[in-house]
Design a protein around this motif. Structure first.
Motif, PDB file in Angstrom:
ATOM      1  N   MET A  54       0.847  -1.184   0.000  1.00 21.75           N
ATOM      2  CA  MET A  54       0.000   0.000   0.000  1.00 21.75           C
ATOM      3  C   MET A  54       0.891   1.246   0.000  1.00 21.75           C
ATOM      4  N   PRO A  55       0.321   2.429  -0.249  1.00 23.45           N
ATOM      5  CA  PRO A  55       1.156   3.646  -0.241  1.00 23.45           C
ATOM      6  C   PRO A  55       1.976   3.733   1.046  1.00 23.45           C
ATOM      7  N   PRO A  56       3.235   4.141   0.932  1.00 24.82           N
ATOM      8  CA  PRO A  56       4.154   4.051   2.078  1.00 24.82           C
ATOM      9  C   PRO A  56       3.891   5.006   3.227  1.00 24.82           C
ATOM     10  N   PHE A  57       2.816   5.745   3.191  1.00 20.72           N
ATOM     11  CA  PHE A  57       2.520   6.666   4.285  1.00 20.72           C
ATOM     12  C   PHE A  57       1.404   6.081   5.140  1.00 20.72           C
ATOM     13  N   GLY A  58       1.734   5.664   6.330  1.00 19.07           N
ATOM     14  CA  GLY A  58       0.741   5.111   7.240  1.00 19.07           C
ATOM     15  C   GLY A  58       0.453   3.641   7.033  1.00 19.07           C
ATOM     16  N   GLN A  59       1.385   2.920   6.429  1.00 17.24           N
ATOM     17  CA  GLN A  59       1.168   1.481   6.217  1.00 17.24           C
ATOM     18  C   GLN A  59       0.962   0.756   7.538  1.00 17.24           C
ATOM     19  N   TRP A  60       1.758   1.077   8.523  1.00 17.46           N
ATOM     20  CA  TRP A  60       1.677   0.363   9.799  1.00 17.46           C
ATOM     21  C   TRP A  60       0.353   0.632  10.487  1.00 17.46           C
ATOM     22  N   PHE A  82       7.243  -3.234   7.669  1.00 19.54           N
ATOM     23  CA  PHE A  82       8.549  -2.588   7.573  1.00 19.54           C
ATOM     24  C   PHE A  82       9.520  -3.327   6.661  1.00 19.54           C
ATOM     25  N   VAL A  83       9.019  -4.327   5.921  1.00 15.64           N
ATOM     26  CA  VAL A  83       9.817  -4.907   4.834  1.00 15.64           C
ATOM     27  C   VAL A  83      10.059  -3.816   3.785  1.00 15.64           C
ATOM     28  N   THR A  84       9.044  -2.965   3.617  1.00 18.10           N
ATOM     29  CA  THR A  84       9.228  -1.823   2.728  1.00 18.10           C
ATOM     30  C   THR A  84       9.923  -0.722   3.515  1.00 18.10           C
ATOM     31  N   ASN A  85      11.029  -0.284   2.975  1.00 16.29           N
ATOM     32  CA  ASN A  85      11.815   0.780   3.580  1.00 16.29           C
ATOM     33  C   ASN A  85      12.445   1.568   2.427  1.00 16.29           C
ATOM     34  N   PRO A  86      13.159   2.633   2.691  1.00 18.74           N
ATOM     35  CA  PRO A  86      13.715   3.430   1.589  1.00 18.74           C
ATOM     36  C   PRO A  86      14.590   2.654   0.614  1.00 18.74           C
ATOM     37  N   ILE A  87      15.136   1.527   1.051  1.00 23.80           N
ATOM     38  CA  ILE A  87      15.973   0.730   0.144  1.00 23.80           C
ATOM     39  C   ILE A  87      15.130  -0.211  -0.709  1.00 23.80           C
ATOM     40  N   THR A  88      14.091  -0.792  -0.124  1.00 17.60           N
ATOM     41  CA  THR A  88      13.304  -1.790  -0.852  1.00 17.60           C
ATOM     42  C   THR A  88      12.128  -1.214  -1.636  1.00 17.60           C
ATOM     43  N   ILE A  89      11.672  -0.017  -1.310  1.00  9.62           N
ATOM     44  CA  ILE A  89      10.502   0.543  -1.995  1.00  9.62           C
ATOM     45  C   ILE A  89      10.737   0.741  -3.498  1.00  9.62           C
ATOM     46  N   PRO A  90      11.837   1.352  -3.942  1.00  8.46           N
ATOM     47  CA  PRO A  90      11.975   1.554  -5.394  1.00  8.46           C
ATOM     48  C   PRO A  90      11.906   0.264  -6.221  1.00  8.46           C
ATOM     49  N   PRO A  91      12.655  -0.801  -5.888  1.00 10.22           N
ATOM     50  CA  PRO A  91      12.513  -1.993  -6.727  1.00 10.22           C
ATOM     51  C   PRO A  91      11.146  -2.667  -6.605  1.00 10.22           C
ATOM     52  N   MET A  92      10.576  -2.662  -5.412  1.00 13.49           N
ATOM     53  CA  MET A  92       9.265  -3.296  -5.237  1.00 13.49           C
ATOM     54  C   MET A  92       8.187  -2.561  -6.025  1.00 13.49           C
ATOM     55  N   PHE A  93       8.169  -1.245  -5.928  1.00 12.28           N
ATOM     56  CA  PHE A  93       7.124  -0.491  -6.612  1.00 12.28           C
ATOM     57  C   PHE A  93       7.371  -0.428  -8.119  1.00 12.28           C
ATOM     58  N   TYR A  94       8.622  -0.453  -8.535  1.00 11.18           N
ATOM     59  CA  TYR A  94       8.883  -0.484  -9.981  1.00 11.18           C
ATOM     60  C   TYR A  94       8.458  -1.834 -10.553  1.00 11.18           C
ATOM     61  N   ALA A  95       8.716  -2.915  -9.835  1.00 14.47           N
ATOM     62  CA  ALA A  95       8.255  -4.228 -10.293  1.00 14.47           C
ATOM     63  C   ALA A  95       6.728  -4.268 -10.338  1.00 14.47           C
ATOM     64  N   ALA A  96       6.077  -3.647  -9.359  1.00 10.49           N
ATOM     65  CA  ALA A  96       4.611  -3.582  -9.371  1.00 10.49           C
ATOM     66  C   ALA A  96       4.132  -2.761 -10.564  1.00 10.49           C
ATOM     67  N   TYR A  97       4.822  -1.661 -10.861  1.00  7.03           N
ATOM     68  CA  TYR A  97       4.471  -0.850 -12.034  1.00  7.03           C
ATOM     69  C   TYR A  97       4.628  -1.659 -13.322  1.00  7.03           C
ATOM     70  N   LEU A  98       5.715  -2.414 -13.436  1.00  6.62           N
ATOM     71  CA  LEU A  98       5.921  -3.243 -14.628  1.00  6.62           C
ATOM     72  C   LEU A  98       4.813  -4.277 -14.786  1.00  6.62           C
ATOM     73  N   LEU A  99       4.412  -4.890 -13.683  1.00  6.72           N
ATOM     74  CA  LEU A  99       3.328  -5.868 -13.727  1.00  6.72           C
ATOM     75  C   LEU A  99       2.019  -5.216 -14.148  1.00  6.72           C
ATOM     76  N   GLY A 100       1.720  -4.057 -13.581  1.00 10.36           N
ATOM     77  CA  GLY A 100       0.489  -3.341 -13.942  1.00 10.36           C
ATOM     78  C   GLY A 100       0.478  -2.920 -15.394  1.00 10.36           C
ATOM     79  N   ALA A 101       1.615  -2.436 -15.885  1.00 12.02           N
ATOM     80  CA  ALA A 101       1.698  -2.038 -17.303  1.00 12.02           C
ATOM     81  C   ALA A 101       1.553  -3.250 -18.201  1.00 12.02           C
ATOM     82  N   LEU A 102       2.119  -4.372 -17.811  1.00 11.71           N
ATOM     83  CA  LEU A 102       2.006  -5.604 -18.586  1.00 11.71           C
ATOM     84  C   LEU A 102       0.551  -6.082 -18.658  1.00 11.71           C
TER      85      LEU A 102
END
Length: 190
Positions: A54-60, A82-102
């Motif tokens: 979900m959007p990274p603001f207020g996930q917890w 907290f698996v999503t953090n500043p290091i993991t968010i870009p690849p996770m959300f970009y992969a989600a974007y690629l899946l959605g575009a596909l």
């Protein structure tokens, strides 16, 4: 497994008295939120892994609310977000974007900082990103739920087999070492 999870989870009183969680009030006193069993752990994994996309603001906070609604383990649900953090968010959300575009059949935007810096370009990726995040959230949630249930069942069966083997070994050892009356030791002859 239970001992490890209990060691890693924070104190119940500290969570109930946390200033940001006071929104939930008396709902935090439900004992089901603190039980650690196969159902509550699997449900907590489903909630936490869903909310991490979900959007990274207020996930917890969303994870805490969902844990209360579904009455699953609250600390595990919130911790998994907290698996999503500043290091993991870009690849996770970009992969989600690629899946959605596909799935939508749209062209994929280039992975270029100049493209992503333009606010107008964000609107073109918003729908594929949202769809991809929803699909990834559902997939992670289902895999997490059934993965924990299977792992928990496997662990319980393994423990049961070990106890059964110990009992059998003890029974065999007891029969081997038990005294058998001899004929010359006062046993009657027929």
């Amino acid at each position: 497994m239970k001992r490890l999870m209990r060691r890693l989870t924070p104190d119940i009183k500290a969570i109930q008295e946390h200033e940001r969680l006071r929104v939930f009030g008396r709902l935090l006193h439900d004992p089901n939120l603190w039980h650690l069993n196969r159902r509550s752990a699997a449900g907590a994994f489903a909630v936490g892994l869903f909310m991490m996309y979900m959007p990274p603001f207020g996930q917890w906070l969303m994870a805490a609310a969902a844990a209360i609604v579904f009455r699953v383990n609250l600390p595990i649900s919130v911790a998994l977000v907290f698996v999503t953090n500043p290091i993991t968010i870009p690849p996770m959300f970009y992969a989600a974007y690629l899946l959605g575009a596909l799935v939508l059949g749209q062209a994929v935007a280039p992975f270029d900082l100049a493209f992503w810096a333009e606010p107008a370009n964000w609107l073109s990726i918003l729908y594929p990103l949202a769809l991809g995040c929803l699909l990834c959230a559902m997939a992670c949630s289902v895999v997490g739920y059934f993965g924990v249930r299977l792992a928990w069942r496997w662990h319980v069966l393994r423990q049961w087999e070990r106890r059964s083997a110990r009992r059998q070994a003890a029974a065999v050892a007891e029969t081997v070492h038990s005294p058998v009356p001899m004929l010359g030791d006062g046993a009657e002859r027929m």
